[in-house]
Write a protein that holds these residues in place. Structure first.
Motif, PDB file in Angstrom:
ATOM      1  N   ALA A   1      15.949 -16.106  -2.631  1.00  0.00           N
ATOM      2  CA  ALA A   1      15.150 -14.949  -3.016  1.00  0.00           C
ATOM      3  C   ALA A   1      13.744 -15.072  -2.439  1.00  0.00           C
ATOM      4  CB  ALA A   1      15.088 -14.827  -4.535  1.00  0.00           C
ATOM      5  N   GLY A   2      13.253 -16.312  -2.348  1.00  0.00           N
ATOM      6  CA  GLY A   2      11.944 -16.540  -1.741  1.00  0.00           C
ATOM      7  C   GLY A   2      11.945 -16.164  -0.273  1.00  0.00           C
ATOM      8  N   VAL A   3      13.021 -16.506   0.424  1.00  0.00           N
ATOM      9  CA  VAL A   3      13.134 -16.140   1.838  1.00  0.00           C
ATOM     10  C   VAL A   3      13.119 -14.619   1.972  1.00  0.00           C
ATOM     11  CG1 VAL A   3      14.640 -16.198   3.856  1.00  0.00           C
ATOM     12  CG2 VAL A   3      14.354 -18.239   2.485  1.00  0.00           C
ATOM     13  N   ALA A   4      13.852 -13.948   1.084  1.00  0.00           N
ATOM     14  CA  ALA A   4      13.846 -12.485   1.110  1.00  0.00           C
ATOM     15  C   ALA A   4      12.433 -11.953   0.902  1.00  0.00           C
ATOM     16  CB  ALA A   4      14.784 -11.941   0.037  1.00  0.00           C
ATOM     17  N   GLY A   5      11.714 -12.578  -0.030  1.00  0.00           N
ATOM     18  CA  GLY A   5      10.331 -12.180  -0.275  1.00  0.00           C
ATOM     19  C   GLY A   5       9.484 -12.302   0.978  1.00  0.00           C
ATOM     20  N   LEU A   6       9.696 -13.387   1.729  1.00  0.00           N
ATOM     21  CA  LEU A   6       8.925 -13.608   2.955  1.00  0.00           C
ATOM     22  C   LEU A   6       9.219 -12.517   3.986  1.00  0.00           C
ATOM     23  CD1 LEU A   6       9.179 -17.459   3.516  1.00  0.00           C
ATOM     24  CD2 LEU A   6       7.228 -16.124   2.768  1.00  0.00           C
ATOM     25  N   ILE A   7      10.507 -12.153   4.096  1.00  0.00           N
ATOM     26  CA  ILE A   7      10.874 -11.160   5.098  1.00  0.00           C
ATOM     27  C   ILE A   7      10.280  -9.797   4.733  1.00  0.00           C
ATOM     28  CG2 ILE A   7      12.802 -10.022   6.233  1.00  0.00           C
ATOM     29  CD1 ILE A   7      14.436 -12.560   5.662  1.00  0.00           C
ATOM     30  N   VAL A   8      10.378  -9.461   3.439  1.00  0.00           N
ATOM     31  CA  VAL A   8       9.817  -8.190   2.999  1.00  0.00           C
ATOM     32  C   VAL A   8       8.313  -8.164   3.239  1.00  0.00           C
ATOM     33  CG1 VAL A   8       9.381  -6.797   0.955  1.00  0.00           C
ATOM     34  CG2 VAL A   8      11.630  -7.775   1.321  1.00  0.00           C
ATOM     35  N   ALA A   9       7.691  -9.350   3.082  1.00  0.00           N
ATOM     36  CA  ALA A   9       6.237  -9.432   3.221  1.00  0.00           C
ATOM     37  C   ALA A   9       5.770  -9.070   4.622  1.00  0.00           C
ATOM     38  CB  ALA A   9       5.761 -10.832   2.858  1.00  0.00           C
ATOM     39  N   VAL A  10       6.650  -9.242   5.622  1.00  0.00           N
ATOM     40  CA  VAL A  10       6.269  -8.876   6.988  1.00  0.00           C
ATOM     41  C   VAL A  10       5.783  -7.427   7.005  1.00  0.00           C
ATOM     42  CG1 VAL A  10       7.123  -8.459   9.321  1.00  0.00           C
ATOM     43  CG2 VAL A  10       7.834 -10.503   8.094  1.00  0.00           C
ATOM     44  N   GLY A  11       6.566  -6.551   6.356  1.00  0.00           N
ATOM     45  CA  GLY A  11       6.218  -5.137   6.334  1.00  0.00           C
ATOM     46  C   GLY A  11       4.909  -4.883   5.615  1.00  0.00           C
ATOM     47  N   ILE A  12       4.730  -5.556   4.470  1.00  0.00           N
ATOM     48  CA  ILE A  12       3.538  -5.297   3.675  1.00  0.00           C
ATOM     49  C   ILE A  12       2.292  -5.811   4.385  1.00  0.00           C
ATOM     50  CG2 ILE A  12       2.388  -5.940   1.521  1.00  0.00           C
ATOM     51  CD1 ILE A  12       5.225  -5.715   0.254  1.00  0.00           C
ATOM     52  N   THR A  13       2.430  -6.983   5.043  1.00  0.00           N
ATOM     53  CA  THR A  13       1.293  -7.523   5.788  1.00  0.00           C
ATOM     54  C   THR A  13       0.934  -6.593   6.948  1.00  0.00           C
ATOM     55  OG1 THR A  13       2.154  -9.701   5.279  1.00  0.00           O
ATOM     56  CG2 THR A  13       0.393  -9.589   6.882  1.00  0.00           C
ATOM     57  N   ALA A  14       1.965  -6.158   7.671  1.00  0.00           N
ATOM     58  CA  ALA A  14       1.704  -5.295   8.822  1.00  0.00           C
ATOM     59  C   ALA A  14       1.054  -3.994   8.378  1.00  0.00           C
ATOM     60  CB  ALA A  14       3.001  -5.002   9.559  1.00  0.00           C
ATOM     61  N   ASP A  15       1.337  -3.559   7.154  1.00  0.00           N
ATOM     62  CA  ASP A  15       0.755  -2.305   6.698  1.00  0.00           C
ATOM     63  C   ASP A  15      -0.754  -2.365   6.606  1.00  0.00           C
ATOM     64  OD1 ASP A  15       0.966   0.392   5.569  1.00  0.00           O
ATOM     65  OD2 ASP A  15       0.030  -0.596   3.865  1.00  0.00           O
ATOM     66  N   SER A  16      -1.294  -3.535   6.233  1.00  0.00           N
ATOM     67  CA  SER A  16      -2.747  -3.645   6.162  1.00  0.00           C
ATOM     68  C   SER A  16      -3.370  -3.333   7.513  1.00  0.00           C
ATOM     69  CB  SER A  16      -3.152  -5.053   5.756  1.00  0.00           C
ATOM     70  OG  SER A  16      -2.489  -5.415   4.600  1.00  0.00           O
ATOM     71  N   PHE A  17      -2.710  -3.834   8.587  1.00  0.00           N
ATOM     72  CA  PHE A  17      -3.254  -3.564   9.910  1.00  0.00           C
ATOM     73  C   PHE A  17      -3.153  -2.080  10.220  1.00  0.00           C
ATOM     74  CE2 PHE A  17      -0.908  -7.727  10.630  1.00  0.00           C
ATOM     75  CZ  PHE A  17      -1.869  -8.418   9.948  1.00  0.00           C
ATOM     76  N   ILE A  18      -2.038  -1.479   9.806  1.00  0.00           N
ATOM     77  CA  ILE A  18      -1.859  -0.062  10.085  1.00  0.00           C
ATOM     78  C   ILE A  18      -2.951   0.752   9.400  1.00  0.00           C
ATOM     79  CG2 ILE A  18      -0.334   1.904   9.695  1.00  0.00           C
ATOM     80  CD1 ILE A  18       1.995   0.023  10.092  1.00  0.00           C
ATOM     81  N   VAL A  19      -3.205   0.429   8.118  1.00  0.00           N
ATOM     82  CA  VAL A  19      -4.263   1.148   7.398  1.00  0.00           C
ATOM     83  C   VAL A  19      -5.593   0.989   8.137  1.00  0.00           C
ATOM     84  CG1 VAL A  19      -5.612   1.176   5.276  1.00  0.00           C
ATOM     85  CG2 VAL A  19      -3.143   1.013   5.157  1.00  0.00           C
ATOM     86  N   TYR A  20      -5.875  -0.250   8.534  1.00  0.00           N
ATOM     87  CA  TYR A  20      -7.129  -0.552   9.204  1.00  0.00           C
ATOM     88  C   TYR A  20      -7.225   0.202  10.542  1.00  0.00           C
ATOM     89  CZ  TYR A  20     -10.748  -3.569  11.308  1.00  0.00           C
ATOM     90  OH  TYR A  20     -11.865  -4.067  11.913  1.00  0.00           O
ATOM     91  N   PHE A  21      -6.184   0.098  11.355  1.00  0.00           N
ATOM     92  CA  PHE A  21      -6.205   0.756  12.664  1.00  0.00           C
ATOM     93  C   PHE A  21      -6.333   2.263  12.522  1.00  0.00           C
ATOM     94  CE2 PHE A  21      -3.467  -2.891  14.528  1.00  0.00           C
ATOM     95  CZ  PHE A  21      -4.574  -3.709  14.513  1.00  0.00           C
ATOM     96  N   GLU A  22      -5.594   2.819  11.568  1.00  0.00           N
ATOM     97  CA  GLU A  22      -5.660   4.269  11.390  1.00  0.00           C
ATOM     98  C   GLU A  22      -7.059   4.707  10.997  1.00  0.00           C
ATOM     99  OE1 GLU A  22      -3.658   6.793  12.037  1.00  0.00           O
ATOM    100  OE2 GLU A  22      -2.098   5.481  12.853  1.00  0.00           O
ATOM    101  N   ARG A  23      -7.706   3.877  10.153  1.00  0.00           N
ATOM    102  CA  ARG A  23      -9.071   4.215   9.751  1.00  0.00           C
ATOM    103  C   ARG A  23     -10.010   4.184  10.955  1.00  0.00           C
ATOM    104  NH1 ARG A  23     -10.535   5.504   4.349  1.00  0.00           N
ATOM    105  NH2 ARG A  23      -8.490   5.887   3.487  1.00  0.00           N
TER     106      ARG A  23
END
Lengths: 360, 616
Positions: free
Chosen positions: B426-448
């Motif tokens: 389940a921890g590994v799954a958490g890590l994989i899902v986190a890829v998307g959430i981490t990348a989103d911060s960059f998207i928010v930043y870049f879009e701004r």
């Protein structure tokens, strides 16, 4: 094809605009209908609980060359189990056998029988026996998590956005997501395992996260919205949703890609299991969460807030202003947000408006 | 001036992150070299293979006053299970409590490998507290009966080896077999006639200093047993059980008082029996007290928990009312510990086996392998998508994801080395899902940043302003995620804890990376021509982002017609004043039709077309 950045430009400047708020009744209506259907499905068909919730035993054998299911039935029959045995092939080289609740001895015997029948090592067989009360414990805890999470989040959002209506509509959108995702599981009758519950609980975080980003834009655009007369509150909300649309699409694609790859690998190569269960719930939930943050959360917010006298007063002032300005003011309206327009000096119209003495 | 300051600050922040990462890496390496700690995180059972049991403690509904299972009980139960498993020789067993008091706490026992059935039975059964009279006490080491003590009191050289000698001496009726029945017809539990030939043999051979724990089949309540003091300091033969732990209703530790009610300062354990226990204890104390002057050994009774003696006090008085006090060389801690053991024994805590999993090692490693492949595939897709959407900026995103990846790996390995964290599926799954959430911060930043560019800001200040706005959004949305992770973690359900942990960890690391890596990097990259001047492929091209005609308001009522090639500090612009521009605009407007909203769109279209033409 129009490039995404260009699409973003047009949405940003208001040149292109989708009427998310304008058609809110349609969107919220569709949302309500989906919730209703999910509720009906849940009531009529119910969920298909996995072995963890039913109680029972589950054996998974990996690395077998000949996945003949009959051998498994022979083994369970030899141990006096004639009914309630389910055998399923997982992926390419694995088999899963589910039975009703077994005693420790029975489970041990079946386990050894399976090892012998399929000629595998003891390390290749995975067995789980679950008491009937386990599922209940899990369910109670999941509900507790949900309640506490909603409470804490309502307070945090309420404080951050300084209006309870934002946290209320965010939470309503969240309930919408969870209900429809659960409805999806009722419709497809995919087995619910604790991993599915993890997935569902994660949607809580993700869906809210997505909504919060859109709301933060709304907060930014609508601070001091009363200081201007060009756009109504709802129009500003609509602009915010449009401006963050590209972000929403990008974010959900980026979040969906890893989830989709786990889902694909999890279901085609591994068969059922923790990875597939988590990713399926997440996959469905992420899509619904993104849609709801665009189509449900923000329109719902305008619906809630438009009842406020403050907003209604402002709306009528905007209407008054537009009437007074006539068609000529449209140009200014467009340039109010967006890039600088050369030669289009707004004169004193660019200055903050002063409230009439009587209204102060 | 301000520019150099921000760059300097950005460099500083970036360097401090590098130092942080280097520190973590060296901590890992030092741990690896000196303490032989692995460089990979240790894996949980579902990836490593083993047996996991989830036990739900339940208090017996029949016992009075103790219907709730408290945190203390759980801790005590965990302690007891740990002692039992350790005694059975299985190493690296992990026993934890899980969940909060609202939903009922569970005990999770994780045994790596494939433990035998006896070990598992040992875990499942409940603790047994018994009171037995002491029949014989001695030194903890094995005694060879043929080694007679010499003049100096030290044992002489034995003539036969221990097992043979012990067997010969113990076999009283010389039939070559060791009887397990009592040697005589005992009249009360304190009668030495309870001691069987087997008991005598065990008493000679058992080494309490080495293994003071419970021995198989040595806790029969209706027979005499050989048992060790838990700390291995003494060895006993004990009579049959006279009282069970359920007869004790209360036990606590405190300062003893003298007969005049003055505190003596010594630590004691107070015992209170229930009605039945009072009767039994009265009989026991009367019999043992009678032996006080004649037989100091048989004057003692042993409190036996799980086959090991916790305490063996002497009976100094007849206790008719069921209120006993055990005194001795207690410290505050040891008194509290004994009281807890008595209390726990008095709590008939049984375990419901909620689930028992035997996890195949093959299945686990296959899951890990496939899970990692899924993660890599997901990452690759994310990178491709980001490159398509953000062009040059995707390098920044990729670098940030890479940094976040290194930090997460380091953090998990350090946590697993120092805090006993284990990575689960389940921890590994958490890590994989986190890829998307981490990348989103960059998207928010870049879009701004792009939004600011669209507003017509020059790139450098767009980065500053975009960051100021994106920061708020990123922090509040990460807060939401953290709260979700925390709630999930503390109300854990099975594997949820591992998942919530990695989700929370990656959210925190996401914050660190975007603040300490992505933003400083962006600031510094603005110094690079490719990004700073908005090259067509940098993803920041103002024209591409629709900063119409690249016009930038540069202050003093002037607008600069930016082409992206001008120096950022250039103030020349078009050189036209407001009035001139207004006139120009009016002329332009007149050449088109009147100012309806559609016209504006059309006008923009034309501008873009014209630009497109000039680029060719």
């Amino acid at each position: 094809m129009i490039s995404f950045a260009e699409f973003g430009n047009q949405l940003y400047s208001g040149e292109k605009s989708f009427g998310f708020v304008k058609y809110r009744k349609v969107f919220i209506g569709v949302g309500l209908a989906l919730i209703l259907i999910s509720g009906l499905l849940l009531g009529l068909r119910g969920l298909n609980p996995g072995v963890e919730f039913r109680g029972g035993a589950e054996f998974t054998i990996t690395g077998i060359s000949n996945a003949d299911q009959n051998k498994a039935y022979t083994v369970t029959k030899a141990n006096g189990l004639n009914e309630g045995v389910r055998v399923a092939t997982l992926g390419t080289n694995a088999l899963r056998i589910q039975t009703q609740t077994l005693t420790q001895d029975q489970a041990e015997k079946i386990r050894n029988g399976l090892i012998e029948a399929y000629k595998v090592k003891a390390a290749d067989i995975d067995s789980t026996t679950i008491g009937p009360s386990w599922g209940k414990t899990v369910t109670i805890k999941a509900i507790w998590s949900l309640v506490i999470f909603l409470g804490v989040i309502a307070v945090i959002l309420g404080i951050y956005f300084r209006t309870w209506k934002m946290s209320a509509s965010a939470l309503l959108a969240l309930m919408h997501d969870i209900t429809i995702t659960v409805g999806f599981f009722a419709l497809t009758q995919v087995e619910i395992s604790p991993a599915t519950v993890i997935g569902l609980l994660t949607i809580l975080g993700y869906s809210l996260y997505d909504t919060v980003v859109v709301y933060d834009k709304i907060r930014e655009l609508t601070t001091d919205f009363e200081g201007q007369r060009r756009r109504t509150y709802s129009e500003l909300v609509n602009l915010a949703v449009n401006q963050t649309l590209v972000r929403s699409i990008n974010t959900s694609v980026v979040a969906l890609l890893p989830v989709a790859s786990i889902l694909f690998i999890g279901s085609y190569l591994l068969g059922a299991g923790t990875l597939r269960d988590i990713s399926l719930a997440l996959f469905v939930g992420t899509i619904i969460g993104t849609l709801s943050s665009i189509f449900i959360a923000s329109p719902l917010l305008t619906l809630l807030r438009e009842r406020e006298i403050k907003i209604q007063n402002h709306n009528s002032r905007v209407a008054q202003f537009r009437q007074g300005q006539g068609a000529a003011s449209d140009e200014i309206l467009e340039s109010a947000i967006g890039p600088v327009q050369v030669g289009a000096h707004q004169g004193q119209k660019a200055q903050p408006s002063r409230k009439a003495r009587s209204r102060r | 001036m301000a520019r150099t300051n921000t760059t300097r600050r950005a460099t500083k922040v970036l360097l401090s992150l590098v130092v942080l990462v280097l520190l973590a890496t060296s901590a890992l390496l030092i741990g690896n070299l000196w303490k032989k700690q692995p460089l990979t995180p240790s894996l949980a059972l579902d990836l490593e293979g083993g047996t996991q049991m989830i036990l739900a403690p339940k208090a017996d509904a029949n016992s009075k006053g103790r219907k709730n299972v408290t945190q203390e009980d759980i801790d005590q139960a965990i302690e007891i299970i740990r002692k039992r498993v350790d005694a059975s020789g299985v190493t690296e067993t992990e026993i934890t409590s899980q969940g909060s008091s609202q939903g009922g706490q569970n005990i999770v026992v994780s045994v790596p490998g494939t433990p035998d059935k006896d070990t598992l039975d040992l875990v499942r059964s409940s603790a047994q507290l018994r009171f037995r009279p002491v029949l014989l006490a001695g030194a903890p080491n094995p005694v060879n009966p043929t080694a007679h003590a010499g003049k100096d009191g030290k044992p002489g050289t034995p003539t036969k080896d221990l097992a043979t000698a012990a067997k010969e001496t113990a076999d009283a009726n010389k039939d070559g077999k060791l009887e397990t029945k009592p040697s005589g017809k005992p009249k009360d539990p304190s009668d030495t006639a309870w001691i069987s030939e087997q008991n005598t043999y065990d008493f000679f051979t058992r080494d309490c200093a080495k293994e003071p724990g419970r021995h198989e089949g040595t806790d029969d309540p209706n027979a005499a047993i050989v048992a060790c003091e838990r700390d291995g300091s003494q060895k006993y033969i004990l009579g049959p059980a006279e009282m069970e732990g359920t007869d004790v209703s209360r036990a606590d530790s405190g300062q003893g008082t003298s007969s005049t009610g003055q505190a003596t300062g010594a630590w004691v354990v107070n015992l209170t029996m229930n009605a039945e226990g009072t009767k039994k204890f009265k009989a026991l104390s009367e019999r043992l007290f009678a032996l006080k002057s004649t037989d100091p050994t048989r004057n003692r009774f042993a409190i036996v928990l799980d086959g090991a003696v916790v305490s063996a006090p002497s009976m100094n008085a007849i206790i008719p009312d069921g209120n006993g006090q055990i005194s001795g060389n207690f410290t505050a801690k040891s008194a509290a510990s004994l009281a807890n053991q008595l209390k726990f024994g008095s709590l008939p805590l049984n375990f419901d086996v909620l689930s028992e999993r035997q996890i195949s090692a093959t299945l686990g490693s296959e899951h890990l392998q496939k899970g990692l492949w899924a993660g890599l595939l997901g990452l690759l897709l994310v990178v491709i998508y980001l490159a398509w959407q953000y062009r040059g900026l995707s390098i920044v995103a990729l670098g940030s994801l890479f940094t976040a990846g290194i930090m997460v790996y380091g953090a998990i390995t350090l946590l697993s080395n120092h805090m006993g964290y284990r990575l689960s599926l389940a921890g590994v799954a958490g890590l994989i899902v986190a890829v998307g959430i981490t990348a989103d911060s960059f998207i928010v930043y870049f879009e701004r940043i792009r939004d600011e560019v669209r507003d017509g800001r020059p790139l450098v200040s767009a980065v500053d302003e975009g960051w100021a706005r994106a920061k708020r959004t990123i922090i509040i949305s990460d807060m939401v995620n953290l709260v979700a992770a925390a709630v999930l973690y503390f109300l854990a359900v099975g594997g949820v804890q591992g998942f919530a942990f990695t989700l929370g960890l990656t959210t925190i690391i996401d914050l660190i990376v975007i603040i300490m890596f992505t933003h400083p990097l962006m600031v510094l990259l603005m110094k690079v021509k490719f990004f700073g001047q908005g090259h067509r492929l940098s993803g920041l091209d103002p024209k591409h982002l629709g900063a119409t005609s690249g016009a930038v308001y540069v202050g003093r009522g002037q607008i600069r017609m930016g082409t992206g090639k001008d120096d950022a500090s250039g103030m020349e612009g078009t050189g036209l004043s407001i009035a001139e521009r207004r006139a120009l605009a009016k002329r332009e407007e007149e050449s088109h039709s009147s100012a309806a909203p559609e016209t504006v769109v059309e006008k923009n279209d034309q501008t873009e077309k014209a630009e497109g033409g000039s680029q060719k």
